[in-house]
Design a protein around this motif. Structure first.
Motif, PDB file in Angstrom:
ATOM      1  N   SER A 232       0.838  -1.206   0.000  1.00 39.27           N
ATOM      2  CA  SER A 232       0.000   0.000   0.000  1.00 39.27           C
ATOM      3  C   SER A 232       0.869   1.251   0.000  1.00 39.27           C
ATOM      4  CB  SER A 232      -0.903   0.013   1.232  1.00 39.27           C
ATOM      5  OG  SER A 232      -1.901  -0.970   1.110  1.00 39.27           O
TER       6      SER A 232
ATOM      7  N   ARG B 240       0.936   5.207   0.740  1.00 40.58           N
ATOM      8  CA  ARG B 240       0.139   6.203   1.465  1.00 40.58           C
ATOM      9  C   ARG B 240       0.796   7.578   1.476  1.00 40.58           C
ATOM     10  NH1 ARG B 240      -0.545   1.437   4.612  1.00 40.58           N
ATOM     11  NH2 ARG B 240      -2.689   0.643   4.538  1.00 40.58           N
TER      12      ARG B 240
ATOM     13  N   GLY C 108     -11.263   1.444   1.888  1.00 44.56           N
ATOM     14  CA  GLY C 108     -12.644   1.300   2.322  1.00 44.56           C
ATOM     15  C   GLY C 108     -13.156   2.628   2.867  1.00 44.56           C
TER      16      GLY C 108
HETATM   17  C1  LIG Z   1     -10.912  -3.559   0.541  1.00 48.41           C
HETATM   18  C2  LIG Z   1      -9.744  -2.847   1.191  1.00 48.41           C
HETATM   19  C3  LIG Z   1      -9.967  -1.691   1.922  1.00 48.41           C
HETATM   20  C4  LIG Z   1      -8.900  -1.003   2.491  1.00 48.41           C
HETATM   21  N1  LIG Z   1      -9.135   0.179   3.132  1.00 48.41           N
HETATM   22  C5  LIG Z   1      -8.092   0.925   3.564  1.00 48.41           C
HETATM   23  C6  LIG Z   1      -8.311   2.245   4.068  1.00 48.41           C
HETATM   24  O1  LIG Z   1      -9.428   2.741   4.141  1.00 48.41           O
HETATM   25  N2  LIG Z   1      -7.222   2.966   4.443  1.00 48.41           N
HETATM   26  C7  LIG Z   1      -5.944   2.459   4.360  1.00 48.41           C
HETATM   27  O2  LIG Z   1      -5.004   3.176   4.715  1.00 48.41           O
HETATM   28  N3  LIG Z   1      -5.713   1.207   3.880  1.00 48.41           N
HETATM   29  C8  LIG Z   1      -6.750   0.441   3.475  1.00 48.41           C
HETATM   30  N4  LIG Z   1      -6.532  -0.795   2.922  1.00 48.41           N
HETATM   31  C9  LIG Z   1      -5.157  -1.314   2.810  1.00 48.41           C
HETATM   32  C10 LIG Z   1      -4.912  -2.485   3.768  1.00 48.41           C
HETATM   33  O3  LIG Z   1      -4.747  -2.007   5.062  1.00 48.41           O
HETATM   34  C11 LIG Z   1      -3.662  -3.214   3.264  1.00 48.41           C
HETATM   35  O4  LIG Z   1      -3.891  -3.724   1.977  1.00 48.41           O
HETATM   36  C12 LIG Z   1      -3.265  -4.384   4.194  1.00 48.41           C
HETATM   37  O5  LIG Z   1      -2.938  -3.911   5.478  1.00 48.41           O
HETATM   38  C13 LIG Z   1      -2.078  -5.170   3.620  1.00 48.41           C
HETATM   39  O6  LIG Z   1      -0.973  -4.305   3.426  1.00 48.41           O
HETATM   40  P1  LIG Z   1      -0.306  -4.110   1.992  1.00 48.41           P
HETATM   41  O7  LIG Z   1      -1.369  -3.534   1.062  1.00 48.41           O
HETATM   42  O8  LIG Z   1       0.811  -3.119   2.200  1.00 48.41           O
HETATM   43  O9  LIG Z   1       0.160  -5.438   1.497  1.00 48.41           O
HETATM   44  C14 LIG Z   1      -7.585  -1.513   2.361  1.00 48.41           C
HETATM   45  C15 LIG Z   1      -7.371  -2.688   1.617  1.00 48.41           C
HETATM   46  C16 LIG Z   1      -8.425  -3.331   1.022  1.00 48.41           C
HETATM   47  C17 LIG Z   1      -8.155  -4.565   0.186  1.00 48.41           C
END
Ligand SMILES: Cc1cc2nc3c(=O)[nH]c(=O)nc-3n(C[C@H](O)[C@H](O)[C@H](O)COP(=O)(O)O)c2cc1C
Length: 220
Positions: A12, A14, A166
């Motif tokens: 992710s 950010r 989300g």
């Molecule tokens: C459906 C979904 C909703 C998510 N919503 C948020 C969110 O609102 N804010 C955020 O910072 N990360 C959000 N995430 C990221 C997740 O926290 C993240 O994918 C997970 O912790 C795994 O980490 P990575 O993406 O670095 O592998 C979301 C991920 C998914 C798949």
């Protein structure tokens, strides 16, 4: 880049650089994502990519809604109280994020400020909203999830990044208003996209994964 490399190296994002994704590249990425599979090839996604002044206006409206003190009123049911191992992983992901930023887990104010960054799209030049007709329910949500991950991998392949959010589905009214959505069109979730700021601390946050032996049952 091989698909497996894209899958293994996606994390992710950010914090983004200001530079927008060039129009032709943007169209190519979304064009490729159109090849995502969907149940009966229904292709239920109606996607909005919001940039420039519209993005700024939408961010302001969303922040106003979030800070109004009114509870979220999502179009779809996001109200899961995670339990057991799911709750443990939820806490683990939050801990990784705040730990990377040097924020104490008891520091509610600093955590709140970080949370608000969701509705500033983490400084990304573009915010994507995944919408679909409300009646589609869980089947549509499955398709939109697959579509969004396809998009995430194509972005990764092209040196860009994203954060699934989300949070962007929690207050759909400002989104509906700014984008002119009809009442039967629901906002499922969103995604900030752009070029990752590789120097930003927050982008160093990492999450772990369960062993494949635990997650997958190979039955024969
Ligand atoms: C459906 C979904 C909703 C998510 N919503 C948020 C969110 O609102 N804010 C955020 O910072 N990360 C959000 N995430 C990221 C997740 O926290 C993240 O994918 C997970 O912790 C795994 O980490 P990575 O993406 O670095 O592998 C979301 C991920 C998914 C798949």
């Amino acid at each position: 880049m091989l698909v497996t490399e894209a899958v293994r190296s996606r994390t992710s994002v950010r914090q983004f650089l200001e530079a927008p994704i060039p129009d032709d590249v943007m169209r190519e990425i979304f064009n490729a994502a159109q090849m995502s599979p969907s149940n009966c090839n229904t292709q239920p996604w109606k996607t909005y990519v919001v940039s420039g002044e519209k993005k700024k206006a939408l961010s302001a409206h969303l922040l106003e809604a979030v800070m109004s003190g009114n509870p979220p009123n999502p179009d779809f049911d996001w109200t899961v109280d995670y339990k057991g191992e799911h709750r443990d992983r939820q806490i683990g992901a939050a801990f990784s994020l705040y730990n990377t930023l040097g924020i104490d887990r008891e520091d509610r104010q600093a955590r709140g400020v970080t949370m608000l960054r969701n509705w500033e799209f983490f400084g990304a030049p573009h915010a994507v909203f995944f919408t679909m007709e409300k009646y589609l329910g869980i089947m549509g949500a499955v398709d939109l999830g697959i579509y969004a991950q396809t998009l995430a991998l194509i972005l990764r392949e092209n040196g860009m990044g994203c954060c699934f959010q989300g949070a962007l589905g929690q207050y759909p009214d400002p989104v509906r208003e700014v984008l002119g959505l009809s009442d039967d069109q629901g906002v499922l979730f969103g995604m900030s996209i752009g070029y990752p700021d590789l120097n930003a601390k927050i982008n160093a946050a990492r999450t772990d994964r369960e062993n494949v032996e635990t997650a997958v049952n190979f039955v024969s």
